[in-house]
Write a protein that holds these residues in place. Structure first.
Motif, PDB file in Angstrom:
ATOM      1  N   ALA A 264       0.831  -1.215   0.000  1.00 57.31           N
ATOM      2  CA  ALA A 264       0.000   0.000   0.000  1.00 57.31           C
ATOM      3  C   ALA A 264       0.860   1.257   0.000  1.00 57.31           C
ATOM      4  O   ALA A 264       0.808   2.088   0.909  1.00 57.31           O
ATOM      5  CB  ALA A 264      -0.940  -0.005   1.193  1.00 57.31           C
ATOM      6  N   TYR A 265       1.695   1.420  -1.035  1.00 56.93           N
ATOM      7  CA  TYR A 265       2.521   2.615  -1.194  1.00 56.93           C
ATOM      8  C   TYR A 265       2.508   3.033  -2.649  1.00 56.93           C
ATOM      9  O   TYR A 265       2.124   2.251  -3.536  1.00 56.93           O
ATOM     10  CB  TYR A 265       3.952   2.359  -0.719  1.00 56.93           C
ATOM     11  CG  TYR A 265       4.649   1.224  -1.432  1.00 56.93           C
ATOM     12  CD1 TYR A 265       5.342   1.431  -2.624  1.00 56.93           C
ATOM     13  CD2 TYR A 265       4.613  -0.075  -0.917  1.00 56.93           C
ATOM     14  CE1 TYR A 265       5.967   0.392  -3.282  1.00 56.93           C
ATOM     15  CE2 TYR A 265       5.234  -1.122  -1.564  1.00 56.93           C
ATOM     16  CZ  TYR A 265       5.912  -0.882  -2.746  1.00 56.93           C
ATOM     17  OH  TYR A 265       6.526  -1.913  -3.399  1.00 56.93           O
ATOM     18  N   ASP A 266       2.955   4.278  -2.915  1.00 59.70           N
ATOM     19  CA  ASP A 266       2.974   4.810  -4.278  1.00 59.70           C
ATOM     20  C   ASP A 266       4.395   5.151  -4.691  1.00 59.70           C
ATOM     21  O   ASP A 266       5.213   5.586  -3.860  1.00 59.70           O
ATOM     22  CB  ASP A 266       2.119   6.085  -4.366  1.00 59.70           C
ATOM     23  CG  ASP A 266       0.655   5.819  -4.058  1.00 59.70           C
ATOM     24  OD1 ASP A 266       0.148   4.770  -4.511  1.00 59.70           O
ATOM     25  OD2 ASP A 266       0.035   6.647  -3.371  1.00 59.70           O
ATOM     26  N   HIS A 267       4.687   4.958  -5.978  1.00 61.16           N
ATOM     27  CA  HIS A 267       5.970   5.373  -6.531  1.00 61.16           C
ATOM     28  C   HIS A 267       5.873   6.817  -7.008  1.00 61.16           C
ATOM     29  O   HIS A 267       4.859   7.226  -7.574  1.00 61.16           O
ATOM     30  CB  HIS A 267       6.362   4.466  -7.705  1.00 61.16           C
ATOM     31  CG  HIS A 267       6.667   3.055  -7.312  1.00 61.16           C
ATOM     32  ND1 HIS A 267       7.930   2.633  -6.953  1.00 61.16           N
ATOM     33  CD2 HIS A 267       5.861   1.962  -7.203  1.00 61.16           C
ATOM     34  CE1 HIS A 267       7.893   1.343  -6.664  1.00 61.16           C
ATOM     35  NE2 HIS A 267       6.649   0.911  -6.799  1.00 61.16           N
ATOM     36  N   VAL A 268       6.940   7.588  -6.750  1.00 64.27           N
ATOM     37  CA  VAL A 268       7.017   8.961  -7.257  1.00 64.27           C
ATOM     38  C   VAL A 268       8.327   9.114  -8.020  1.00 64.27           C
ATOM     39  O   VAL A 268       9.207   8.246  -7.952  1.00 64.27           O
ATOM     40  CB  VAL A 268       6.947   9.989  -6.112  1.00 64.27           C
ATOM     41  CG1 VAL A 268       5.607   9.915  -5.389  1.00 64.27           C
ATOM     42  CG2 VAL A 268       8.092   9.803  -5.127  1.00 64.27           C
ATOM     43  N   ALA A 269       8.454  10.215  -8.759  1.00 63.59           N
ATOM     44  CA  ALA A 269       9.660  10.461  -9.558  1.00 63.59           C
ATOM     45  C   ALA A 269      10.899  10.429  -8.669  1.00 63.59           C
ATOM     46  O   ALA A 269      10.890  10.920  -7.534  1.00 63.59           O
ATOM     47  CB  ALA A 269       9.549  11.798 -10.267  1.00 63.59           C
ATOM     48  N   ASP A 270      11.975   9.852  -9.186  1.00 55.38           N
ATOM     49  CA  ASP A 270      13.195   9.710  -8.408  1.00 55.38           C
ATOM     50  C   ASP A 270      13.838  11.064  -8.144  1.00 55.38           C
ATOM     51  O   ASP A 270      13.650  12.023  -8.884  1.00 55.38           O
ATOM     52  CB  ASP A 270      14.184   8.807  -9.152  1.00 55.38           C
ATOM     53  CG  ASP A 270      15.106   8.070  -8.208  1.00 55.38           C
ATOM     54  OD1 ASP A 270      15.081   8.368  -6.997  1.00 55.38           O
ATOM     55  OD2 ASP A 270      15.860   7.196  -8.679  1.00 55.38           O
ATOM     56  N   ARG A 271      14.617  11.127  -7.066  1.00 56.32           N
ATOM     57  CA  ARG A 271      15.359  12.328  -6.721  1.00 56.32           C
ATOM     58  C   ARG A 271      16.565  12.472  -7.650  1.00 56.32           C
ATOM     59  O   ARG A 271      17.234  11.480  -7.968  1.00 56.32           O
ATOM     60  CB  ARG A 271      15.838  12.221  -5.266  1.00 56.32           C
ATOM     61  CG  ARG A 271      16.578  13.445  -4.752  1.00 56.32           C
ATOM     62  CD  ARG A 271      16.862  13.302  -3.270  1.00 56.32           C
ATOM     63  NE  ARG A 271      17.832  12.256  -2.998  1.00 56.32           N
ATOM     64  CZ  ARG A 271      17.929  11.620  -1.842  1.00 56.32           C
ATOM     65  NH1 ARG A 271      17.074  11.880  -0.878  1.00 56.32           N
ATOM     66  NH2 ARG A 271      18.850  10.706  -1.663  1.00 56.32           N
ATOM     67  N   PRO A 272      16.890  13.696  -8.083  1.00 54.89           N
ATOM     68  CA  PRO A 272      18.068  13.887  -8.945  1.00 54.89           C
ATOM     69  C   PRO A 272      19.348  13.410  -8.253  1.00 54.89           C
ATOM     70  O   PRO A 272      19.579  13.691  -7.079  1.00 54.89           O
ATOM     71  CB  PRO A 272      18.103  15.403  -9.156  1.00 54.89           C
ATOM     72  CG  PRO A 272      16.699  15.866  -8.951  1.00 54.89           C
ATOM     73  CD  PRO A 272      16.140  14.953  -7.894  1.00 54.89           C
ATOM     74  N   GLY A 273      20.172  12.667  -8.983  1.00 57.92           N
ATOM     75  CA  GLY A 273      21.451  12.210  -8.457  1.00 57.92           C
ATOM     76  C   GLY A 273      21.341  11.230  -7.308  1.00 57.92           C
ATOM     77  O   GLY A 273      22.253  11.120  -6.483  1.00 57.92           O
ATOM     78  N   HIS A 274      20.251  10.484  -7.236  1.00 59.16           N
ATOM     79  CA  HIS A 274      19.981   9.584  -6.120  1.00 59.16           C
ATOM     80  C   HIS A 274      21.008   8.450  -6.076  1.00 59.16           C
ATOM     81  O   HIS A 274      21.089   7.631  -6.995  1.00 59.16           O
ATOM     82  CB  HIS A 274      18.565   9.016  -6.274  1.00 59.16           C
ATOM     83  CG  HIS A 274      18.001   8.461  -5.020  1.00 59.16           C
ATOM     84  ND1 HIS A 274      16.716   7.963  -4.935  1.00 59.16           N
ATOM     85  CD2 HIS A 274      18.522   8.306  -3.772  1.00 59.16           C
ATOM     86  CE1 HIS A 274      16.474   7.550  -3.706  1.00 59.16           C
ATOM     87  NE2 HIS A 274      17.554   7.732  -2.989  1.00 59.16           N
ATOM     88  N   ASP A 275      21.810   8.391  -5.012  1.00 56.12           N
ATOM     89  CA  ASP A 275      22.830   7.354  -4.892  1.00 56.12           C
ATOM     90  C   ASP A 275      22.193   5.969  -4.849  1.00 56.12           C
ATOM     91  O   ASP A 275      21.140   5.774  -4.242  1.00 56.12           O
ATOM     92  CB  ASP A 275      23.648   7.559  -3.621  1.00 56.12           C
ATOM     93  CG  ASP A 275      24.602   8.746  -3.726  1.00 56.12           C
ATOM     94  OD1 ASP A 275      24.885   9.183  -4.855  1.00 56.12           O
ATOM     95  OD2 ASP A 275      25.061   9.230  -2.673  1.00 56.12           O
TER      96      ASP A 275
END
Length: 332
Positions: A264-275
């Motif tokens: 029960a979670y949602d995906h959102v756009a990734d953070r820039p430069g995400h390690d």
């Protein structure tokens, strides 16, 4: 009894260290904290007034820092701007606090001959491939990815320079991701916990494959105290508890522990430069100084953390609204 000057001691991991020191030693603690949005005097409530003093001020204030360092036996430097997302919006506070503030403290410690311990992060090393068994060590080259991790890398290098150039008695520790009570709700684990409490579906950056090496804040505190008391000046020690989990696993564990459907979670756009992946090799700390973590069961530590946020809604409710307003502006 020694007097420790703990910068950032009203923040999450700094206040945890203060609580730990007062429970496990006879030291007196002076906390220097600017009481920004991420810290609060309430984090020190219940501690004995004759052993802890809160000084509200900026670590870039050379006169104030000098006065405090003069009467301290050691400086334990936690104070920092730490949130990656915030550093991508406005890097300026990160440069001022993490670079200029650390320089100011180092100069005060040099002037007064004060023992210095610097708290840093594994993020200074950049990231590792998801399919690589390698881990960070003290010899891993620095390769920071964000304004936050770059300024922390810069502060580490300042400490090293003051050791070599001026003979400052200093140590550095680079720790993996902390979790536990009193962490600001903008951070990953408390944000998801408080979202579920509020009936809001947790949000996961990208595919959720990014791996972090989790350690309970109490274990971080015990390691820092061991380094402060027994570490070799000039050395860097990595602190970790072999707690690698990807972000999806963490969210699913939170949902499960809170009686929710783990999907029960949602995906959102990734953070820039995400390690991609952080992983700590803490063998130097364990072998040289005999340190071992206590909280080796992540699910048990997570369960205790969830319970704390459930019982302390008054502590986080106001900061929750401000944090979510920031995230709303980014779509996260």
């Amino acid at each position: 009894m020694s007097t420790l000057l703990v910068t950032g001691g009203a923040g999450f991991i700094g206040s945890n260290f203060v609580h730990y020191v007062l429970s496990h030693t006879s030291h007196r603690v002076v906390v220097l904290d600017a009481l920004t949005y991420a810290s609060s005097g309430s984090a020190l409530q219940g501690l004995p007034a004759d052993r802890v003093e809160l000084v509200v001020g900026d670590i870039s204030d050379a006169a104030l820092v000098g006065d405090l360092a003069r009467t301290a036996d050691a400086v334990v430097h936690y104070a920092a701007e730490t949130h990656n997302d915030n550093s991508l919006v406005d890097p300026a506070p990160f440069v001022q606090t993490n670079i200029v503030g650390t320089y100011t403290l180092l100069e005060a410690a040099r002037l007064h001959g004060t023992r210095f311990h610097h708290i840093s992060t594994d993020e200074v090393y950049g990231d590792l491939p998801l399919d690589d068994p390698a881990k960070f060590t003290a010899d891993t080259p620095y390769n920071p990815s964000s304004p936050y991790s770059s300024t922390k890398a810069g502060s580490d290098l300042l400490v090293r320079a003051w050791v070599r150039s001026f003979g400052l008695e200093a140590t550095i520790s680079n720790c993996s991701n902390n979790y536990g009570p009193r962490q600001h709700v903008e951070k990953f684990i408390p944000r998801q916990i408080t979202n579920v409490i509020d009936g809001v579906r947790p949000r996961l950056y990208g595919k959720g494959e990014n791996v972090r090496d989790w350690i309970h804040a109490d274990d971080h505190s015990s390691a820092v105290l061991r380094i402060l008391e027994h570490g070799r000046p000039g050395e860097t020690y990595l602190i970790g508890a072999d707690g690698e989990k990807n972000n999806m696993e963490v969210i699913r564990a939170i949902l499960t522990e809170m009686g929710q459907d783990p999907s029960a979670y949602d995906h959102v756009a990734d953070r820039p430069g995400h390690d991609l992946r952080y992983a700590i090799d803490a063998s130097k700390l364990r072998d040289e100084l005999g340190w071992t973590p206590e909280f080796t069961d992540f699910e048990a530590g997570l369960r205790d953390t969830i319970e704390w946020y459930r019982k302390n809604e008054d502590w986080w409710r106001e900061q929750k609204a401000a944090a979510e307003a920031k995230y709303a502006n980014t779509g996260h």
